[in-house]
Design a protein around this motif. Structure first.
Motif, short mmCIF file in Angstrom:
data_model
loop_
_atom_site.label_atom_id
_atom_site.label_comp_id
_atom_site.label_asym_id
_atom_site.label_seq_id
_atom_site.Cartn_x
_atom_site.Cartn_y
_atom_site.Cartn_z
N LEU A 59 0.85 -1.23 0.04
CA LEU A 59 -0.22 0.09 -0.13
C LEU A 59 0.90 1.24 -0.13
CD1 LEU A 59 -3.16 -0.40 2.51
CD2 LEU A 59 -3.12 0.59 0.34
N SER A 60 1.88 1.16 0.97
CA SER A 60 2.72 2.32 0.88
C SER A 60 3.43 2.72 -0.51
CB SER A 60 3.82 2.14 2.01
OG SER A 60 3.11 2.23 3.26
N PHE A 61 3.84 1.45 -1.21
CA PHE A 61 4.63 1.75 -2.41
C PHE A 61 3.61 2.17 -3.43
CE2 PHE A 61 5.44 -0.46 -6.47
CZ PHE A 61 6.24 0.15 -6.84
N GLY A 86 -5.27 15.81 -6.07
CA GLY A 86 -5.78 14.40 -5.54
C GLY A 86 -4.88 13.52 -5.67
N LEU A 87 -3.78 13.63 -6.48
CA LEU A 87 -2.67 12.53 -6.24
C LEU A 87 -1.70 12.74 -5.19
CD1 LEU A 87 -1.63 12.35 -10.09
CD2 LEU A 87 -2.75 10.54 -8.84
N LEU A 88 -1.42 14.09 -4.85
CA LEU A 88 -0.58 14.36 -3.78
C LEU A 88 -1.49 13.93 -2.42
CD1 LEU A 88 0.68 17.76 -4.67
CD2 LEU A 88 1.96 15.83 -4.59
N TRP A 89 -2.44 14.52 -2.07
CA TRP A 89 -3.26 14.31 -0.94
C TRP A 89 -3.82 12.76 -0.74
CZ3 TRP A 89 -2.31 17.29 3.03
CH2 TRP A 89 -2.16 18.42 2.88
N GLY A 90 -4.01 12.30 -1.95
CA GLY A 90 -4.55 11.03 -1.83
C GLY A 90 -3.65 9.76 -1.44
N SER A 91 -2.53 10.27 -1.81
CA SER A 91 -1.19 9.20 -1.83
C SER A 91 -0.75 9.51 -0.14
CB SER A 91 0.05 9.66 -2.67
OG SER A 91 0.43 10.88 -2.24
N ILE A 92 -0.69 10.68 0.42
CA ILE A 92 -0.38 10.70 1.61
C ILE A 92 -1.42 10.09 2.50
CG2 ILE A 92 -0.27 12.51 3.69
CD1 ILE A 92 0.73 14.54 1.36
N MET A 93 -2.77 10.10 2.39
CA MET A 93 -3.73 9.65 3.40
C MET A 93 -3.74 8.32 3.19
SD MET A 93 -4.69 12.52 4.71
CE MET A 93 -5.63 11.80 5.56
N ILE A 94 -3.62 7.72 1.80
CA ILE A 94 -3.60 6.21 1.69
C ILE A 94 -2.26 5.60 2.54
CG2 ILE A 94 -3.10 4.40 0.20
CD1 ILE A 94 -5.96 5.37 0.08
#
Length: 160
Positions: A59-61, A86-94
């Protein structure tokens, strides 16, 4: 000659991506079987623990792979701008949510992890990123996401 080189390069990339992708999915399938049949597990650590940690790492990868795409200035497909925030914040939140599953009961954590893999896939769709993928990769990505979600749900149904 140049077209032939480009085709060879594309075929090589396609093959490499498929190999790496399937190699990444195999542990999900293997450890699902190890959760079902503990005697298959070659390790001293419980298969469920290994499955959970492997899930968090992948998931982190996956989330980390989205992060730099938010910085690329000219990401556009079909004259529609990719939603970079959306890519920036989505990746951080995931990534944070994935590691947060360590604090949840195993059954809840597995369910949440399955959802997070589906959310990454949806982030790629909602931000229009998926439209910049080659068709073969978009299909591969969708199929692999479903396999990973199914392995999670299979483990989830096994846990008491």
């Amino acid at each position: 000659m140049t077209e032939s080189l480009q085709q060879n390069s594309q075929n090589s990339l396609n093959s490499q991506v498929r190999i790496v992708t399937f190699a990444g999915v195999l542990p999900f399938v293997f450890f699902t079987f190890c959760v079902w049949f503990p005697q298959l597990n070659p390790f001293k650590i419980d298969a469920l623990v290994i499955f959970r940690f492997y899930s968090i790492v992948i998931l982190s990868f996956m989330a980390g792979a989205l992060w730099p795409l938010g910085f690329i200035a000219d990401l556009s497909t079909d004259k529609r701008q990719v939603v970079r925030s959306g890519l920036l914040w989505g990746s951080i939140m995931i990534a944070l949510a994935g590691w947060g599953t360590l604090f949840l009961l195993p059954k809840v954590a597995i369910f949440v992890s399955a959802l997070l893999f589906l959310v990454i896939w949806q982030i790629e769709n909602k931000t229009q990123l998926v439209k910049s993928y080659p068709q073969w990769y978009a299909s591969l990505r969708a199929g692999v996401t479903m396999v990973v979600a199914i392995t999670h749900m299979s483990v989830w149904m096994t846990i008491a």
